[in-house]
Each structure stands twice: as C-alpha cells, then as structure tokens.
Design an enzyme around this catalytic site. Structure first.
Site, short mmCIF file in Angstrom:
data_model
loop_
_atom_site.label_atom_id
_atom_site.label_comp_id
_atom_site.label_asym_id
_atom_site.label_seq_id
_atom_site.Cartn_x
_atom_site.Cartn_y
_atom_site.Cartn_z
N ASP A 201 -7.82 20.18 73.27
CA ASP A 201 -7.39 20.25 74.66
C ASP A 201 -5.90 19.91 74.77
O ASP A 201 -5.43 18.96 74.13
CB ASP A 201 -8.22 19.24 75.46
CG ASP A 201 -8.05 19.39 76.96
OD1 ASP A 201 -8.32 20.48 77.47
OD2 ASP A 201 -7.64 18.41 77.62
N GLU A 255 -10.61 16.68 53.99
CA GLU A 255 -11.55 15.78 53.29
C GLU A 255 -12.96 16.37 53.32
O GLU A 255 -13.84 15.90 52.61
CB GLU A 255 -11.57 14.41 53.99
CG GLU A 255 -10.26 13.65 53.89
CD GLU A 255 -10.20 12.48 54.89
OE1 GLU A 255 -11.24 12.08 55.44
OE2 GLU A 255 -9.07 11.99 55.13
C1 NOJ Z 1 -7.70 21.99 79.80
C2 NOJ Z 1 -9.14 22.10 80.12
O1 NOJ Z 1 -9.59 23.38 79.76
C3 NOJ Z 1 -9.26 21.83 81.60
O2 NOJ Z 1 -10.55 22.12 82.06
C4 NOJ Z 1 -8.87 20.40 81.87
O3 NOJ Z 1 -8.85 20.18 83.26
C5 NOJ Z 1 -7.48 20.09 81.32
N1 NOJ Z 1 -7.26 20.63 80.02
C6 NOJ Z 1 -7.24 18.59 81.25
O4 NOJ Z 1 -8.00 18.02 80.21
#
Ligand code: NOJ
Length: 542
Positions: A201, A255
């Site tokens: 993310d 690993e």
């Molecule tokens: C991207 C994610 O896909 C989204 O749903 C989220 O709100 C933001 N990152 C923050 O984590």
C-alpha cells in the site's frame, strides 16, 4: 523456472464484501474459503486480499491495529490458514496487502507514543512535531490529507502528528530503525504462513523529507496538495530513500523458497514508477495509466506500447488493471458521455449525468478481453466478472469512506464500488450471507448474481470464464504484434503468438470480421464486429 506472476490473473477480494459466513452482515475469511470454488471456476491464478487485520475500520481496514492477526469480525489466524490451504489445494496463489506507510491510531505503538510524550523514542516511530505560531497552535506545515482537511492533528499535550490519510492513520517514521525491523518481521510472519506475495500500500510513500524547516506544498483547487507528478522534489512521496526499503525487503523475501512476489501501489508517472521495479526492488507495480485510459483506440495503443517498453526496460512485465476498490466501477465510468469531467462527476452529489449502463457494460466486456489478452499479468476486482455497476445512490448515512466525512459530505467516496456481492437472485442479502449487508445492496442486485449468470452463455460471468480458459493458449507468449493492416482507426488489432488475433472496436460502428475460429467474443457477431465489441480469433498469421 518462469516466475508464476509474470502471466498471472489475480482476483482482488475485498473481504468485507465478498461473502459473509456468520450472518453479521460483514464478509469474512471463512466466507471467502467457502466460496473459493468461484475463483477457481473463474480461472484466476490467485487472489489478492485487501486488509483483514484487526482494525477500527476507519479506512476500510487500511488502518491496521495489529499487523500479525485477523480482525475478529473477519475470523482468526486459523481461518486465515484454512483460507490459504483451500486456495493452494485449488492451485490458487494468495497475495496479501501490507500497509507500511501508516498504522491505525489504535495500534499499540501509537497509543504508547501518545502516552510517552514529546521527545520520546515512542513518538519517534511516528512523525510528531511542534506547531507553528506563537503557541504552536498552527499545524507544522500546510500539508493536506488526501481525504481532505489538514495532514496534521493536534494531541492534548500540544504536539501535532502527521497523517497523509485520515487522522485515524498516523504516518510511520521510516527513519526509525525499529520501524524497519518491524516490517521485515511482518513480511517473515506472513511468508512463513504460506502467502505467495504482498501488495504494498502507498509504496511510494514511507520515506519522507522531514528536515526542519518542513517545506510547505503548493496547494491547488482550494486545498489539495499539488500533484506529485508536478513536483519531482515532493517532501512526502517518491523520495529517493524509499528504494532502499524495497532492496532490503527483496533480501528478506529471498530467505523463502520461492520468494513471495511483490506488487506496489505507486501512483506516479511511468518514468518514475518503473524505478520501483528495478531488478533488486519490487516485482511489479499496478499500471494505473492503463486503468485511467479513456475509451479511445489511439490512447490504448500509446499506453500499451509504453507499458510494455517501460516494463521490459527494467526486466519485468506490465500489469493490466481495469478496476479496484478505490475507483468507480468500470461499467459506470465507461457509460459516461464523452468529455465528462470525471472528478466533477465523482464529487457531485447526484452523480449527474447518469451513466448509460448498457453502453458501459458493453465496453467493460470489451475492455476485459483487451486487458486479458495483453502480455503480462492482469488484476481483476471482485464483481467485475459479474458486470457490477457502481452503486451511485447509497444513502448518505450508510457511507463509511473517510472521504465522505473529511470532504464535509461533498465527496461520496469509494463505497459505491464496495457493495457486497450478489450470489443468488434473491434471498437475504442476495446470498452474501444469512443476515443483511454492511452497505445496502440496491434493489434488483440479484440480477447480477453468480447464480443468475452461470447457466447463461451470454452472461458477463460466462465471458470471463471463457476468456480466462482460452487465455492459457497464448498467455506465456511474451510479445504482442500489432497487425499491420487491421490495426487502425477505432480498431485495435494485435497478435498473441502465431494463431491468436485480438480485435477491439472502440468505435460505434461495426467493422468487418476476418475469418477464423471465434475463441471468445464480448458480443454477438454477425460477420461483423459490432461497435464497442471485442473478439479473440484463432487463425494462422500470414
Ligand atoms: C490505498 C488503498 O488502496 C486505499 O483504499 C487506502 O485508502 C489508502 N491506500 C490508504 O491506505
């Protein structure tokens, strides 16, 4: 050995909205396990699970309170192991989300940081600063949260903490060695449990320029941060130092045998995005350029050529993404009149003009055949195989997306793409579970259900199943060759291998159909390929 992800189709599961095993209205891990055959029958190679960790759900689970557990609403670690086992038995890989840019405010680290006070090592895991102004009552910089409002929130002792997203999502400080150790360990924890990969993310966030004085950003549109694309020296995003994090993670993942794969969420122009997939960093990034391409053959030609060349330059393959949990569903987007200002449309309360859903559905089917025919890997989002439209008229009191709250109730946010799936034509929550559903499903939702579609050869579900089955005929071919005669105007025409010809007609008018065995078609064919249609033909390449 060929790395499995290089031509894989990954099916994105949004756990709260997939299937509910215990009737509490919220989808859960046993629900996914119970419905695993749907994903196998679709013909996907694996699933990508968005976060299922303990969370106050301030941002759909992207506010994680414990990175090594499962939220009790969704199950427990045994349920997770059972899910992985059931996927693996069916030959499906499992990719999970990892959220390293921020934690939840409910994470023990953040609680400890609040308790420990200014200057403490606990606070140094996050980004705490004194405010500006005489009493420090102005935020330390003018940075805005992506969900609206300031990116800083003040705590009772007067300091401020940084949150690029919602206030419930404090940003971690990646200069702190303890933060780096923690994420190495989290990667090992899930790799030992058998996951086959990680979706990262906000992979271009993490490392920030936090040297004093903090650098203000140019604010645009009355209060958003300037676009990262316009600022190569953005203090919060795409800092050079972030690449070392992924080099380090690659060593950690090595690993394991085979090493779990990695796919990064990197919303950057391609020339900056591909640096994340240099051979010693991540395996892939999502190709958002493709996702945002308008329904136009020239635009697709450009983005396809560029995506293939960019990926090849760093030794990876492109990804083809047409939907995800953050965007309005494709059926609705493709049904908007040409020239609609998408942002304005998304912000408008009544979502005016209403999309032409029949047109959008035809184009979305054709787009699926385009995306699934391209060399590389494809990412599908649950419900697109059913042709689900965006639910644009959710009642305001049902909305959970922080964008709704933080925009002062002007931006309806992303919930319309997250409405629980319909499995049966009717019944409680259309087969999603025995109870209700955490977001209301619209009347008639069952018409898109799996059960309603599976016996119908013309349904979108049948189309996806056929396409995924036939994709195997050419998926391993590394290249695409544009057809010198047919590829022109509104028609995309390319070969995959010596026998598969792909045609996509983005125009409104029918075009002549060359002879050949129809492998799969998005629409009825009558010696012509109708407008907004696509077909894969088997015929020898001249
Ligand atoms: C991207 C994610 O896909 C989204 O749903 C989220 O709100 C933001 N990152 C923050 O984590």
């Amino acid at each position: 050995m060929q790395q499995w992800w290089r031509d894989a189709v990954l099916y994105q599961v949004y756990p709260r909205s997939f299937a509910d095993s215990d009737g509490d209205g919220v989808g859960d891990l046993p629900g996914i396990t119970a419905r695993m055959d749907h994903i196998r029958d679709l013909g996907a190679d694996g699933i990508w699970l968005t976060p299922f960790h303990p969370s106050p759900w301030a941002d759909g689970g992207y506010d994680v309170a414990d990175f090594r557990d499962v939220d009790p609403l969704l199950g427990n670690l045994d349920d997770f192991d059972a899910l992985v086992g059931s996927a693996h038995e069916r030959g499906l890989r499992v990719v999970i989300d990892i959220v390293p840019n921020h934690t939840s405010e409910a994470h023990p680290w953040f609680r400890a940081a609040l308790a420990a006070g200014p200057g403490s090592p606990e606070r140094d895991r996050y980004v705490f600063r004194d405010g500006r102004g005489t009493n420090g009552d102005l935020p330390p910089s003018n940075w805005r949260s992506t969900f609206g409002g300031p990116a800083w929130t003040r705590v009772p002792d007067g300091q401020w903490y940084l949150h690029f997203f919602a206030p419930e999502q404090p940003d971690l400080n990646w200069n702190d060695p303890g933060v780096r150790d923690e994420f190495r360990d989290i990667l090992r924890f899930w790799s030992r449990r058998g996951v086959d990969g990680f979706r990262i993310d906000v992979a271009y966030g993490l490392v920030k320029d936090l040297d004093d004085p903090l650098r203000d950003l140019v604010l645009v549109d009355g209060g958003r941060n300037e676009d990262i694309a316009a600022n190569p020296d953005h203090p919060l995003m795409d800092r050079p130092g972030v690449h070392e994090v992924y080099r380090d993670w690659r060593r950690v993942l090595a690993e394991f045998d085979p090493p779990p794969t990695t796919v990064g969420e990197v919303w950057l122009p391609a020339e900056r995005r591909i640096r994340y997939t240099r051979p010693d960093e991540l395996d892939q990034t999502f190709n958002f350029d493709f996702l945002l391409t308008p329904w136009d053959a020239d635009a697709y030609r450009r983005v396809i050529d560029a995506s293939i060349a960019d990926a090849a330059a760093v030794g990876t393959v492109p990804t083809w993404v047409t939907n995800n949990h953050d965007l309005v569903r494709r059926v609705s987007l493709l049904g908007l009149p040409p020239g609609t200002d998408l942002r304005a449309w998304l912000l408008a309360d009544g979502r005016d003009p209403l999309p032409d859903l029949d047109l959008g559905a035809r184009r979305a089917r054709a787009l699926a055949l385009l995306a699934l025919a391209l060399p590389g890997s494809a990412y599908l989002y649950q419900g697109e195989e059913l042709g689900l439209p965006e639910v644009a008229d959710l009642p305001p009191d049902a909305l959970e997306d922080p964008r709704w709250r933080r925009s002062g109730h002007t931006d309806k946010g992303r919930d319309g793409a997250r409405v629980p799936l319909p499995w049966t034509p009717d019944g409680p929550s259309y087969g999603f579970g025995e109870g209700g559903s955490w977001l209301p499903q619209p009347e008639g939702w069952g018409r898109w259900s799996v059960e309603a579609q599976q016996g119908d050869p013309d349904s979108t579900l049948s189309l996806y199943r056929r396409a995924l089955a036939r994709r195997g005929d050419f998926a391993a071919e590394p290249a695409l060759a544009w057809d010198p005669d047919l590829n022109r105007g509104a028609v995309l025409a390319f070969w995959r291998g010596p026998e598969a010809l792909v045609l996509v007609n983005t125009g409104p008018d029918p075009v002549d159909l060359p002879r050949g065995e129809v492998m799969v078609a998005s629409t009825g064919l009558d010696r012509a390929l109708p407008g907004d249609g696509a077909v894969w033909l088997r015929r020898p390449r001249a």
